[in-house]
Design a protein around this motif. Structure first.
Motif, short mmCIF file in Angstrom:
data_model
loop_
_atom_site.label_atom_id
_atom_site.label_comp_id
_atom_site.label_asym_id
_atom_site.label_seq_id
_atom_site.Cartn_x
_atom_site.Cartn_y
_atom_site.Cartn_z
N HIS A 73 0.84 -1.21 0.00
CA HIS A 73 0.00 0.00 0.00
C HIS A 73 0.87 1.25 0.00
O HIS A 73 0.63 2.19 -0.78
CB HIS A 73 -0.92 0.02 1.23
CG HIS A 73 -1.62 1.32 1.43
ND1 HIS A 73 -2.76 1.67 0.72
CD2 HIS A 73 -1.33 2.39 2.23
CE1 HIS A 73 -3.14 2.88 1.08
NE2 HIS A 73 -2.30 3.34 2.00
N HIS A 74 1.88 1.28 0.87
CA HIS A 74 2.75 2.45 0.94
C HIS A 74 3.56 2.60 -0.34
O HIS A 74 3.80 3.72 -0.82
CB HIS A 74 3.69 2.34 2.14
CG HIS A 74 4.37 3.63 2.50
ND1 HIS A 74 5.65 3.92 2.08
CD2 HIS A 74 3.94 4.72 3.20
CE1 HIS A 74 5.98 5.13 2.52
NE2 HIS A 74 4.97 5.63 3.19
N HIS A 75 3.97 1.48 -0.92
CA HIS A 75 4.70 1.54 -2.19
C HIS A 75 3.84 2.19 -3.27
O HIS A 75 4.33 3.03 -4.04
CB HIS A 75 5.08 0.12 -2.63
CG HIS A 75 6.00 -0.59 -1.68
ND1 HIS A 75 6.27 -1.94 -1.77
CD2 HIS A 75 6.70 -0.13 -0.60
CE1 HIS A 75 7.10 -2.29 -0.81
NE2 HIS A 75 7.37 -1.21 -0.09
N ALA A 76 2.57 1.83 -3.30
CA ALA A 76 1.66 2.38 -4.31
C ALA A 76 1.45 3.89 -4.07
O ALA A 76 1.38 4.67 -5.03
CB ALA A 76 0.32 1.66 -4.26
N MET A 77 1.35 4.29 -2.80
CA MET A 77 1.20 5.71 -2.48
C MET A 77 2.42 6.49 -2.96
O MET A 77 2.29 7.59 -3.52
CB MET A 77 1.02 5.90 -0.97
CG MET A 77 -0.25 5.29 -0.40
SD MET A 77 -1.74 6.28 -0.73
CE MET A 77 -1.56 7.58 0.48
N MET A 78 3.60 5.94 -2.77
CA MET A 78 4.83 6.60 -3.19
C MET A 78 4.88 6.73 -4.72
O MET A 78 5.26 7.79 -5.25
CB MET A 78 6.05 5.83 -2.70
CG MET A 78 6.31 5.98 -1.21
SD MET A 78 6.74 7.67 -0.73
CE MET A 78 8.22 7.93 -1.70
N ARG A 79 4.50 5.67 -5.42
CA ARG A 79 4.54 5.73 -6.89
C ARG A 79 3.55 6.76 -7.42
O ARG A 79 3.88 7.53 -8.33
CB ARG A 79 4.24 4.35 -7.48
CG ARG A 79 5.41 3.39 -7.43
CD ARG A 79 5.15 2.15 -8.28
NE ARG A 79 4.06 1.37 -7.75
CZ ARG A 79 4.19 0.40 -6.84
NH1 ARG A 79 5.40 0.12 -6.36
NH2 ARG A 79 3.16 -0.28 -6.41
#
Length: 276
Positions: free
Chosen positions: A240-246
């Motif tokens: 989830h955090h990876h997707a937010m960063m992208r």
């Protein structure tokens, strides 16, 4: 230009509600993980407050680097130009921001978090030799990432008013700083050769890597009463955090791409920190 004085714009004497988050919980490094589900609400509040304090601390650290980069770049420039005068205005803004973030952390009762010692020492090289598009590219990376997080924080009703107000001030003033950095990058690479663009692209990506990996100090997990090793592993694998960063980094990646500063080696680095 619209500028704020944090000393008067922020209500430093207002009490902090016990149930208010430090940042939009969706930006927490543990949000969406099994560990987040196991945490008490008090732990979630504590974690997000320490996370935002860590982000603010990293912001102060990099703003000090930023000020030195801009001062060196403008050394013995024509004082009558709008560029020179705006650069000094930017430095003045950054000084106020650093004080604002420091006071916010103090108000929350959270001590300063610093990047790891090797990162601190490597940053001495950047602030000493960084120039042209590398300097402004590093500035842009730091400000763009913070901008996305803070825009979410300033709109979230469950976030501390203290954080919402400081975020609003930073977002408004940094918007013109980012425009300035983008304009400087375009100008510096306009006549740059392929080799220079490739080396600059790699240098900016390396700076981005160290900024992103320094945003949330591992100490925030112990402060929330969590097992640090488990929490670090959960954060590292948090899709989830990876997707937010992208998503948050997409405009920056587009700009770097159109400027010729997104190469295969630099892209690999951005992928490691989930900016691409």
């Amino acid at each position: 230009m619209l500028s704020y004085d944090p000393a008067t714009e922020v209500d430093w004497d207002a009490p902090l509600p016990e149930d208010a988050y430090g940042l939009n919980p969706e930006w927490s490094t543990l949000y969406g993980t099994r560990l987040w589900q196991e945490m008490t609400e008090a732990q979630r509040v504590t974690l997000t407050r320490h996370e935002v304090a860590s982000i603010m601390s990293t912001g102060v650290w990099f703003e000090m680097i930023l000020q030195q980069l801009v001062l060196r770049d403008q050394y013995v420039r024509d004082y009558a130009t709008a560029e020179f005068q705006f650069a000094l205005t930017e430095i003045a803004d950054e000084c106020r921001h650093s004080i604002m973030f420091a006071r916010a952390c103090q108000k929350m009762g959270i001590p300063a978090y610093f990047p790891k010692r090797p990162v601190v020492e490597l940053a001495r090289i950047l602030k000493t030799v960084g120039n042209a598009e590398v300097a402004y590219g590093g500035i842009l990376v730091a400000e763009e990432v913070l901008d996305v997080m803070q825009r979410d924080a300033m709109r979230a009703p469950n976030v501390l008013d203290l954080v919402r107000t400081t975020s609003r001030i930073h977002v408004v003033e940094e918007s013109r700083h980012m425009r300035f950095a983008r304009a400087e990058i375009r100008e510096r690479v306009r006549h740059a050769g392929t080799l220079r663009k490739r080396s600059s692209a790699l240098a900016i990506a390396v700076v981005a890597y160290f900024i992103i990996t320094s945003l949330v100090n591992e100490g925030v997990y112990a402060a929330a009463g969590l097992d640090t090793r488990r929490a670090v592993a959960a954060a590292r694998n948090n899709r989830h955090h990876h997707a937010m960063m992208r998503t948050g980094s997409a405009p920056l990646m587009d700009f770097l791409g159109t400027s010729g500063l997104l190469t295969r080696p630099s892209s690999a680095i951005y992928q490691r920190v989930h900016m691409l």
